[in-house]
Write a protein that holds these residues in place. Structure first.
Motif, mmCIF file in Angstrom:
data_model
loop_
_atom_site.group_PDB
_atom_site.id
_atom_site.type_symbol
_atom_site.label_atom_id
_atom_site.label_comp_id
_atom_site.label_asym_id
_atom_site.label_seq_id
_atom_site.Cartn_x
_atom_site.Cartn_y
_atom_site.Cartn_z
ATOM 1 N N GLU A 54 0.827 -1.212 0.000
ATOM 2 C CA GLU A 54 0.000 0.000 0.000
ATOM 3 C C GLU A 54 0.862 1.263 0.000
ATOM 4 O O GLU A 54 0.569 2.228 -0.702
ATOM 5 C CB GLU A 54 -0.931 -0.014 1.216
ATOM 6 C CG GLU A 54 -1.923 1.125 1.217
ATOM 7 C CD GLU A 54 -2.925 1.043 2.366
ATOM 8 O OE1 GLU A 54 -3.614 2.043 2.583
ATOM 9 O OE2 GLU A 54 -3.006 -0.006 3.039
ATOM 10 N N LEU A 55 1.927 1.261 0.765
ATOM 11 C CA LEU A 55 2.788 2.439 0.861
ATOM 12 C C LEU A 55 3.644 2.664 -0.378
ATOM 13 O O LEU A 55 3.875 3.798 -0.781
ATOM 14 C CB LEU A 55 3.697 2.333 2.092
ATOM 15 C CG LEU A 55 3.008 2.540 3.433
ATOM 16 C CD1 LEU A 55 3.947 2.156 4.566
ATOM 17 C CD2 LEU A 55 2.555 3.982 3.590
ATOM 18 N N THR A 56 4.144 1.591 -0.975
ATOM 19 C CA THR A 56 5.093 1.736 -2.083
ATOM 20 C C THR A 56 4.450 1.563 -3.463
ATOM 21 O O THR A 56 5.019 1.996 -4.457
ATOM 22 C CB THR A 56 6.231 0.689 -1.974
ATOM 23 O OG1 THR A 56 5.660 -0.623 -2.080
ATOM 24 C CG2 THR A 56 6.997 0.848 -0.675
ATOM 25 N N GLY A 57 3.305 0.893 -3.510
ATOM 26 C CA GLY A 57 2.694 0.573 -4.795
ATOM 27 C C GLY A 57 3.397 -0.576 -5.503
ATOM 28 O O GLY A 57 3.130 -0.858 -6.661
ATOM 29 N N LEU A 58 4.312 -1.260 -4.815
ATOM 30 C CA LEU A 58 5.068 -2.381 -5.380
ATOM 31 C C LEU A 58 4.499 -3.709 -4.880
ATOM 32 O O LEU A 58 3.807 -3.754 -3.868
ATOM 33 C CB LEU A 58 6.547 -2.262 -4.996
ATOM 34 C CG LEU A 58 7.237 -0.978 -5.458
ATOM 35 C CD1 LEU A 58 8.628 -0.880 -4.854
ATOM 36 C CD2 LEU A 58 7.288 -0.904 -6.972
ATOM 37 N N THR A 59 4.825 -4.779 -5.585
ATOM 38 C CA THR A 59 4.289 -6.100 -5.264
ATOM 39 C C THR A 59 5.287 -6.928 -4.463
ATOM 40 O O THR A 59 6.296 -7.371 -5.014
ATOM 41 C CB THR A 59 3.955 -6.858 -6.573
ATOM 42 O OG1 THR A 59 3.080 -6.059 -7.344
ATOM 43 C CG2 THR A 59 3.306 -8.192 -6.275
ATOM 44 N N PRO A 60 5.018 -7.168 -3.174
ATOM 45 C CA PRO A 60 5.876 -8.069 -2.398
ATOM 46 C C PRO A 60 5.722 -9.498 -2.897
ATOM 47 O O PRO A 60 4.612 -9.964 -3.135
ATOM 48 C CB PRO A 60 5.349 -7.945 -0.973
ATOM 49 C CG PRO A 60 4.544 -6.694 -0.950
ATOM 50 C CD PRO A 60 3.993 -6.545 -2.323
ATOM 51 N N GLU A 61 6.852 -10.176 -3.093
ATOM 52 C CA GLU A 61 6.795 -11.553 -3.587
ATOM 53 C C GLU A 61 7.102 -12.576 -2.515
ATOM 54 O O GLU A 61 6.547 -13.665 -2.536
ATOM 55 C CB GLU A 61 7.753 -11.722 -4.765
ATOM 56 C CG GLU A 61 7.282 -10.935 -5.973
ATOM 57 C CD GLU A 61 7.864 -11.467 -7.253
ATOM 58 O OE1 GLU A 61 8.778 -12.310 -7.218
ATOM 59 O OE2 GLU A 61 7.389 -11.027 -8.301
ATOM 60 N N SER A 62 8.011 -12.246 -1.609
ATOM 61 C CA SER A 62 8.348 -13.215 -0.563
ATOM 62 C C SER A 62 8.960 -12.490 0.630
ATOM 63 O O SER A 62 9.370 -11.335 0.531
ATOM 64 C CB SER A 62 9.324 -14.262 -1.094
ATOM 65 O OG SER A 62 10.545 -13.656 -1.446
#
Length: 126
Positions: A54-62
């Motif tokens: 939510e904060l970065t707009g990036l997708t955490p993968e692991s």
């Protein structure tokens, strides 16, 4: 008149005991609420990933590391920063994420950026 004195004396003698019992009940309630609010490790992992996304707009993968600290929780989360073709050329970021004991994110920072297809350099010169 003596009845009034006895009644107020007996009421005032019970007040400290009643307030002590009330204080113990409040303490028990606070301890129970603190235990209830403390999330499980899996909840912490899910919350960390969701909050970072939510904060970065990036997708955490692991999540590559996870530990409980004196101040809460510390995680290292691998994030897809730039998708490329082929996928092995995509840019990944490794983020250090700090959470409080309840699992709320208190800070994060990128500690490394790398291509998905690249292995870490060996240590020790071998």
């Amino acid at each position: 008149m003596s009845n009034t004195k006895n009644t107020s004396q007996s009421q005032s003698s019970q007040e400290p005991q009643d307030s002590q019992e009330a204080q113990e009940t409040q303490d028990d309630t606070r301890q129970h609420a603190a235990r209830r609010r403390r999330p499980s490790p899996m909840e912490v992992l899910r919350q960390a990933r969701a909050q970072l996304a939510e904060l970065t707009g990036l997708t955490p993968e692991s999540v590559s590391s996870f530990e409980q600290t004196e101040d809460g929780w510390s995680l290292e989360v691998e994030v897809l920063e730039l998708e490329r073709v082929p996928d092995t050329m995509s840019l990944m970021g490794s983020y250090q994420v700090e959470l409080d004991p309840e699992g709320e994110l208190t800070g994060y920072r990128r500690v490394r950026r790398y291509e998905r297809g690249r292995a870490d350099a060996r240590r020790g010169g071998h």
